[in-house]
Design an enzyme around this catalytic site. Structure first.
Site, PDB file in Angstrom:
ATOM      1  N   HIS A 165       1.216  -1.236  -0.490  1.00  0.00           N
ATOM      2  CA  HIS A 165       0.011  -0.090   0.010  1.00  0.00           C
ATOM      3  C   HIS A 165       0.962   1.148  -0.251  1.00  0.00           C
ATOM      4  O   HIS A 165       1.944   1.218   0.045  1.00  0.00           O
ATOM      5  CB  HIS A 165      -1.113  -0.262   1.531  1.00  0.00           C
ATOM      6  CG  HIS A 165      -1.844   1.092   1.572  1.00  0.00           C
ATOM      7  ND1 HIS A 165      -1.483   2.340   1.689  1.00  0.00           N
ATOM      8  CD2 HIS A 165      -3.243   0.935   1.309  1.00  0.00           C
ATOM      9  CE1 HIS A 165      -2.963   3.204   1.887  1.00  0.00           C
ATOM     10  NE2 HIS A 165      -3.899   2.223   1.487  1.00  0.00           N
TER      11      HIS A 165
ATOM     12  N   ASP B 133       3.389  -4.684   7.932  1.00  0.00           N
ATOM     13  CA  ASP B 133       1.767  -3.817   8.209  1.00  0.00           C
ATOM     14  C   ASP B 133       1.088  -4.987   8.311  1.00  0.00           C
ATOM     15  O   ASP B 133       0.778  -5.333   7.125  1.00  0.00           O
ATOM     16  CB  ASP B 133       2.420  -2.581   6.512  1.00  0.00           C
ATOM     17  CG  ASP B 133       0.942  -2.184   6.792  1.00  0.00           C
ATOM     18  OD1 ASP B 133      -0.044  -3.144   7.440  1.00  0.00           O
ATOM     19  OD2 ASP B 133       1.248  -1.932   5.652  1.00  0.00           O
TER      20      ASP B 133
ATOM     21  N   GLN C 101      -4.359  -5.009   7.349  1.00  0.00           N
ATOM     22  CA  GLN C 101      -5.676  -6.211   6.579  1.00  0.00           C
ATOM     23  C   GLN C 101      -5.206  -8.008   7.504  1.00  0.00           C
ATOM     24  O   GLN C 101      -5.685  -8.931   6.888  1.00  0.00           O
ATOM     25  CB  GLN C 101      -5.495  -6.130   4.990  1.00  0.00           C
ATOM     26  CG  GLN C 101      -5.063  -4.533   4.035  1.00  0.00           C
ATOM     27  CD  GLN C 101      -6.490  -4.807   4.328  1.00  0.00           C
ATOM     28  OE1 GLN C 101      -7.176  -5.288   4.922  1.00  0.00           O
ATOM     29  NE2 GLN C 101      -6.863  -3.436   4.035  1.00  0.00           N
TER      30      GLN C 101
ATOM     31  N   LYS D 190      -9.935  -1.011  10.888  1.00  0.00           N
ATOM     32  CA  LYS D 190     -10.285  -2.202  10.492  1.00  0.00           C
ATOM     33  C   LYS D 190     -10.805  -3.036  10.956  1.00  0.00           C
ATOM     34  O   LYS D 190     -10.753  -4.237  10.118  1.00  0.00           O
ATOM     35  CB  LYS D 190      -8.606  -2.195   8.987  1.00  0.00           C
ATOM     36  CG  LYS D 190      -8.649  -1.007   8.039  1.00  0.00           C
ATOM     37  CD  LYS D 190      -7.378  -1.528   6.966  1.00  0.00           C
ATOM     38  CE  LYS D 190      -6.622  -0.573   6.225  1.00  0.00           C
ATOM     39  NZ  LYS D 190      -7.921   0.243   5.319  1.00  0.00           N
TER      40      LYS D 190
ATOM     41  N   CYS E  63      -4.275   2.383  -3.599  1.00  0.00           N
ATOM     42  CA  CYS E  63      -3.738   2.496  -2.777  1.00  0.00           C
ATOM     43  C   CYS E  63      -1.762   1.445  -3.270  1.00  0.00           C
ATOM     44  O   CYS E  63      -1.467   1.709  -2.268  1.00  0.00           O
ATOM     45  CB  CYS E  63      -3.632   3.309  -1.655  1.00  0.00           C
ATOM     46  SG  CYS E  63      -5.000   4.278  -1.072  1.00  0.00           S
TER      47      CYS E  63
HETATM   48  N1  PLP Z   1      -1.032  -0.799   4.951  1.00  0.00           N
HETATM   49  C1  PLP Z   1      -2.565  -0.961   4.137  1.00  0.00           C
HETATM   50  C2  PLP Z   1      -2.639  -2.620   4.093  1.00  0.00           C
HETATM   51  C3  PLP Z   1      -3.485  -0.971   3.650  1.00  0.00           C
HETATM   52  O1  PLP Z   1      -4.644  -1.928   3.565  1.00  0.00           O
HETATM   53  C4  PLP Z   1      -3.503   0.010   4.450  1.00  0.00           C
HETATM   54  C5  PLP Z   1      -5.492   1.105   3.794  1.00  0.00           C
HETATM   55  O2  PLP Z   1      -6.606   0.700   3.685  1.00  0.00           O
HETATM   56  C6  PLP Z   1      -2.720   0.862   4.921  1.00  0.00           C
HETATM   57  C7  PLP Z   1      -1.528   0.654   4.828  1.00  0.00           C
HETATM   58  C8  PLP Z   1      -3.260   2.613   5.036  1.00  0.00           C
HETATM   59  O3  PLP Z   1      -3.825   2.573   7.239  1.00  0.00           O
HETATM   60  P1  PLP Z   1      -4.847   3.858   7.630  1.00  0.00           P
HETATM   61  O4  PLP Z   1      -5.106   4.451   5.967  1.00  0.00           O
HETATM   62  O5  PLP Z   1      -5.592   3.612   8.086  1.00  0.00           O
HETATM   63  O6  PLP Z   1      -3.675   4.315   7.861  1.00  0.00           O
END
Ligand code: PLP
Length: 406
Positions: A123, A200, A203, A226, A364
């Site tokens: 992401h 990270d 998900q 999430k 993203c």
């Molecule tokens: N990393 C992953 C794999 C994500 O799916 C997301 C959000 O969809 C993020 C990071 C960023 O999360 P946030 O916008 O809650 O900071």
């Protein structure tokens, strides 16, 4: 134990509504999850009866809420099985957590010519902060490639690790494709060369049991929203030794021990990384959401969602001209797909009019889309409150789209 989905759905008031005169089918759980009534009630209770800034007052409300905030930290610590609760830092979300590590770790350990490894599945939140470090420190970003199924090539990963590698930062689960990466193995491989690893978990936290000590990751980050918790709260787990050695990311109130105009000394963990007034309401809401999920049982959630994924994959694969993007052996309940000769935005808008909320676009993950040679997908991401009947509605909606474009 199987889940009582009808009962569970009653816990989520937002699900019980119509859009465009059709019952709402919410398949955008990868973007954000809905909130159970207990979480909504918790926030309302704090604002109506308990609110006071924490950590600073000697008065009753402040002391009570400070205790509740620190209890929430314990709930998170136990949930991810960190060795100490002070290894859990509250942030605003995954994005802030990664930025904090990239900045603080980068300041301390990354120098000119050093290398940082991420993957093709990341992401933007796990790409851009590292690019900024590379720009600042004149370091080099290396990227683990994937195969056609959307799985990381671990042989290539191994080849990328070098004496110059300072950190590996990869997602546990791809938000765009649903691929579950073998992060345990990736961490073991990196650790053989004394290279720390950030996972990270944006998900993965809501779909599977996470044990940071068993994984032995150096950092694990996720967002509350999430995992059925309020917005504006997230977690940065870091091993004590790193958090102690790294300089703070943000500075200001609460993160200090002593300030004079000449010099400032920093507070102990975790407060060193929690500058300013934290989102204590959402932190307590996160603990409530975690308890809710624990009550359902992550094993039960995983089994139910796997069943949904298998059902949906089978059903959507019968549609002519539909191609599922991301067919990894190990996936969570996300299906990304494209429709031949139909743009994903057009399809998404029509599907929406049938009451079915799916996400469209690059999710993203633009570099991943470039690699796959597509400009986006439609993505349906399922939660434990979704049903096979809802998947049937998605199927019907896709057939309607196809008919309209034929
Ligand atoms: N990393 C992953 C794999 C994500 O799916 C997301 C959000 O969809 C993020 C990071 C960023 O999360 P946030 O916008 O809650 O900071």
């Amino acid at each position: 134990m199987s889940l009582d989905i009808k009962k569970i759905r009653n816990d989520f008031p937002i699900l019980n509504q119509q859009v465009y005169k059709k019952p709402l089918v919410y398949f955008d759980n990868g973007a954000t999850t809905q909130k159970p009534q207990v979480v909504i009630d918790e926030e309302a209770k704090i604002y109506s009866q308990e609110n006071s800034n924490i950590h600073r007052g000697v008065h009753y409300l402040s002391e009570q809420l400070t205790q509740r905030y620190e209890d929430a930290r314990k709930v998170v610590s136990e949930f991810i099985n960190s060795a100490h609760d002070y290894e859990v830092v509250f942030t605003s979300g995954t994005t802030e957590s990664i930025n904090a590590v990239a900045f603080s770790f980068g300041e301390k350990y990354i120098n000119e010519g050093d290398e940082i490894i991420i993957s093709s599945l990341e992401h933007h939140a796990n790409i851009v902060p590292w690019q900024m470090v590379c720009d600042r420190e004149k370091a080099v970003l290396k990227v683990i490639p994937i195969n056609d199924k959307g799985e990381l090539l671990l042989d290539e990963y191994q080849k990328l690790l070098s004496p110059k590698t300072k950190i590996v930062a990869v997602n546990h689960v791809s938000n765009a494709l649903g691929t579950v990466n073998d992060v345990k193995r990736m961490i073991d491989i990196a650790h053989q060369k004394d290279i720390p690893v950030l996972i990270d978990g944006a998900q993965s936290i809501q779909h599977s049991k996470i044990d940071v000590q068993e994984l032995d990751c150096d950092f694990y980050v996720f967002s509350g929203h999430k995992i059925y918790a309020p917005n504006g709260i997230g977690v940065l787990y870091g091993k004590e030794k790193w958090l102690n050695d790294m300089p703070p990311f943000m500075t200001g109130g609460e993160m200090i021990k002593k300030v004079t105009f000449e010099k400032t000394t920093f507070n102990e963990l975790p407060f060193k990384f929690e500058a300013g007034t934290p989102n204590y309401v959402a932190a307590i809401g996160l603990a409530t959401a975690i308890k809710y999920v624990q009550k359902l049982g992550l094993e039960n959630i995983a089994a139910y969602e796997k069943d949904l994924l298998e059902y949906a994959t089978k059903k959507l694969n019968t549609i002519d001209g539909l191609r599922i993007i991301g067919t990894a052996e190990n996936k969570i309940s996300v299906i990304s797909f494209v429709l031949e000769n139909i743009h994903h935005y057009d399809a998404g808008m029509i599907i929406d009019k049938m009451g079915v909320a799916v996400r469209t676009g690059h999710h993203c993950a633009e570099p991943l889309m470039d690699f796959l040679n597509i400009d986006g997908t439609l993505r349906a991401s399922f939660s434990f409150y979704n049903t096979k009947e809802e998947i049937d509605k998605l199927y019907d909606a896709i057939l309607t789209v196809k008919q309209m474009f034929s």
